[in-house]
Design a protein around this motif. Structure first.
Motif, short mmCIF file in Angstrom:
data_model
loop_
_atom_site.label_atom_id
_atom_site.label_comp_id
_atom_site.label_asym_id
_atom_site.label_seq_id
_atom_site.Cartn_x
_atom_site.Cartn_y
_atom_site.Cartn_z
N LYS A 281 6.84 9.04 -11.12
CA LYS A 281 6.60 7.59 -10.97
C LYS A 281 5.22 7.18 -11.46
O LYS A 281 4.85 6.01 -11.33
N HIS A 282 4.46 8.14 -11.97
CA HIS A 282 3.11 7.79 -12.41
C HIS A 282 3.11 6.71 -13.49
O HIS A 282 2.20 5.89 -13.56
N LYS B 170 4.76 4.20 -13.64
CA LYS B 170 4.89 2.85 -13.07
C LYS B 170 3.58 2.35 -12.49
O LYS B 170 3.48 1.19 -12.09
N TYR B 171 2.63 3.25 -12.37
CA TYR B 171 1.37 2.88 -11.71
C TYR B 171 0.34 2.48 -12.74
O TYR B 171 0.22 3.10 -13.80
N ARG C 231 6.92 2.84 -22.25
CA ARG C 231 5.86 2.12 -21.54
C ARG C 231 4.51 2.81 -21.71
O ARG C 231 3.46 2.18 -21.63
N LEU D 142 2.57 1.81 -3.38
CA LEU D 142 1.63 2.31 -4.41
C LEU D 142 1.34 3.79 -4.16
O LEU D 142 1.31 4.59 -5.11
N LEU D 143 1.15 4.15 -2.89
CA LEU D 143 0.89 5.56 -2.57
C LEU D 143 2.11 6.43 -2.94
O LEU D 143 1.96 7.54 -3.44
N ARG E 73 -8.55 4.92 -3.88
CA ARG E 73 -8.75 3.47 -4.05
C ARG E 73 -7.68 2.68 -3.28
O ARG E 73 -7.98 1.68 -2.63
N VAL E 74 -6.44 3.14 -3.39
CA VAL E 74 -5.36 2.42 -2.69
C VAL E 74 -5.56 2.52 -1.18
O VAL E 74 -5.44 1.52 -0.45
N LEU F 49 2.02 7.14 -6.55
CA LEU F 49 0.98 8.12 -6.91
C LEU F 49 1.37 9.53 -6.50
O LEU F 49 0.96 10.52 -7.13
N ALA F 50 2.17 9.64 -5.44
CA ALA F 50 2.54 10.97 -4.92
C ALA F 50 3.64 11.62 -5.75
O ALA F 50 3.92 12.81 -5.60
N GLU G 158 -7.26 7.43 -7.63
CA GLU G 158 -6.47 6.21 -7.41
C GLU G 158 -5.90 6.19 -5.99
O GLU G 158 -5.82 5.14 -5.36
N MET G 159 -5.50 7.35 -5.49
CA MET G 159 -5.01 7.40 -4.11
C MET G 159 -6.09 6.92 -3.15
O MET G 159 -5.82 6.15 -2.21
N VAL H 89 -5.29 10.73 -10.56
CA VAL H 89 -4.36 10.44 -9.48
C VAL H 89 -5.06 10.42 -8.12
O VAL H 89 -4.86 9.51 -7.30
N VAL I 240 -4.53 -2.16 -8.33
CA VAL I 240 -5.42 -2.21 -7.16
C VAL I 240 -6.38 -3.39 -7.27
O VAL I 240 -6.74 -4.01 -6.27
N LYS J 112 0.85 -1.20 0.00
CA LYS J 112 0.00 0.00 0.00
C LYS J 112 0.88 1.25 0.00
O LYS J 112 0.68 2.17 -0.79
N PHE K 30 -4.66 8.37 -15.75
CA PHE K 30 -5.70 8.01 -14.76
C PHE K 30 -5.85 9.20 -13.81
O PHE K 30 -5.02 10.11 -13.81
N PRO L 211 -3.84 1.35 -12.75
CA PRO L 211 -5.03 1.15 -11.92
C PRO L 211 -5.35 -0.33 -11.70
O PRO L 211 -5.92 -0.71 -10.67
#
Lengths: 315, 315
Positions: A232-233, A235-236, B95, A223-224, B311-312, A227-228, B308-309, B305, A241, A220, B303, A238
């Motif tokens: 690194k977006h 790499k994320y 990617r 992943l956060l 959701r996580v 997103l922050a 998604e935060m 952001v 989840v 968790k 997505f 959806p």
């Protein structure tokens, strides 16, 4: 991919390789002697009958209990020279007609650090001797073949170190967690993998299978973190989840892999991976122990050295 | 493969990337301002009409004339952070659906240091984003196809950095030096290469072609060094001396490559390579300049952001 970590490479030219460290019998007390650990980490982390992911603390640092991040990095750097030397010997043997290879199989949940191992561990080796394969969802062509088809095509050639970022184990892990295959088919795959791996080992390939084991809370947080950070977006996804919602199913699927596919020829190692520095140290150490056990020697010249010196001098 | 060199990797996390350095007009005086060189090295080493290998001093260190080995290594280490960052952006774009790629083509006589560039330069990048291909004598299967067939199969995918250790240029170099093909066929290959490379560049691949230029005396010394060290015997091949006997033929073949295949879309760079530290600094610098020119940005998230935060957090 991601940011690189500190790394000091020692100049090895002209230095002799440290003598292999004698492997101690793995005992519970082997955990805790910090950066000077000289036991058999592979044995310590190797799966035993009854090992489940839940039985391994993802925060733990076996073989390094008294250490910390800085000590871990220093201990990793201290292995660089020998690791590079042994990899070069393996490569040299491959060039001289030898058939030995090493395949590192990395499995783990999303964010468990497979990419981090590429940068922190695999990057210690000469890139010419390393072949990395990342297995994604099978392509249409791959789906038309047995699940091991694409694996066989990606096996390392003589003298090379292959690294699998995910592997044939996805076909039992995702297959089970997402119920993409029935029990009969999953059984067939578990068995098929054991036969495949035995043949691989018999053919001269050392197989090093590692599960990077993180906790659900750690995932968790990672992943956060992604997103922050706008860098690194990419790499994320959806879908991560959705996979996370199946966490318990995946853990059960992993436990069945440990039960059915950790064999004497190709055992699994469960590497606690909440601490990134420990994960990298442990994988490097396990690789080093396996390379040491291969007793790699420089190939003999298949030409007359003095005659060749004279030829070069005259040229 | 070979011994690794000193390398310090700075921890980049949280650091901003240095601003791109404005490219100065390449002038003869750009050579000589040492490690603080901030001109356009690619332009300085780029082949011009009339450039021959003999016109470039293999001992020279353009852009670094006042430096030495230690200064060269420090200057190389100073580029690591930015190089890694730009490579990661390229990979991230790949990617995210982008189509750009970079292909580094390394050519040079035996012992010119192609392997050294792998260890000293290519190893600075994340191995997940790099695909190295070493081209040897064509296999039976490869011989059944046009000479560009195996080259096309080895091109880097989106977001990747490809590195060719030898390349399609062998088919005009060896072909001419060993008289394996007649003039009509060689002409066809020179032309075919230009069309192939233009298409490649048009498709989004940045092509960086470098010749590692050593002197005949330097090659002799390096061959003798290999023979003097039993851990390097595997790198030595008696056939190398036969090739060396054709030195002048190869130099002429290289000059024809410079004349016919250094095009605006895909120019050649001649990198003086007697000094290994300079060779590695120069190749790194050329790579960096080409990556900077690609104006690589982090892909936007596709997505929401904040959603998604949430959701996580809820998972």
């Amino acid at each position: 991919m991601g940011k690189k970590k500190d790394k000091d490479k020692k100049r090895r030219k002209g230095r002799s390789v440290p003598e292999p460290v004698a492997a101690a019998e793995p005992t519970p007390s082997a955990a805790g002697n910090g950066p000077s650990f000289d036991g058999d980490l592979s044995a310590l982390l190797r799966v035993r009958p009854g090992t489940s992911l839940a039985s391994v603390d993802a925060d733990s640092t076996p073989g390094f209990a008294s250490g910390d991040k800085e000590a871990g990095r220093a201990a990793l750097a201290a292995m660089d020279e020998e690791l590079s030397d042994l990899q070069e010997r393996l490569y040299a043997q491959g060039r001289a007609g030898g058939n030995r290879r090493l395949l590192l199989v990395l499995q783990g949940m999303d964010t468990s650090g497979k990419g981090g191992v590429m940068r922190g561990v695999v990057d210690l080796m000469d890139p010419q001797g390393v072949v990395i394969t990342a297995f994604k969802a099978p392509t249409e062509q791959e789906q038309q073949h047995d699940f091991l088809w694409r694996i066989e095509r990606a096996l390392p050639g003589p003298g090379l170190v292959g690294v699998f970022d995910r592997s044939h184990y996805e076909d039992v892990l995702i297959g089970r967690a997402r119920r993409l295959a029935d029990e009969v088919e999953l059984d067939r795959r578990h068995q098929s993998i054991n036969g495949f791996e035995q043949d691989l080992v018999d053919s001269g390939c050392v197989l090093v299978k590692c599960i990077l084991h993180i906790s659900k809370d750690e995932q968790k947080q990672r992943l956060l973190d992604r997103l922050a950070d706008p860098t690194k977006h990419w790499k994320y996804n959806p879908g991560d989840v959705d996979e996370r919602a199946l966490w318990e199913d995946y853990q059960r699927a992993y436990d069945l892999v440990l039960e059915r596919n950790s064999t004497p020829a190709a055992p699994f190692h469960v590497v606690p991976a909440n601490a990134k520095w420990y994960r990298n140290w442990a994988i490097t150490r396990i690789l080093l122990e396996h390379l040491r056990a291969m007793d790699l020697r420089w190939p003999e010249a298949d030409f007359n050295v003095h005659a060749e010196m004279a030829r070069v001098q005259a040229s």
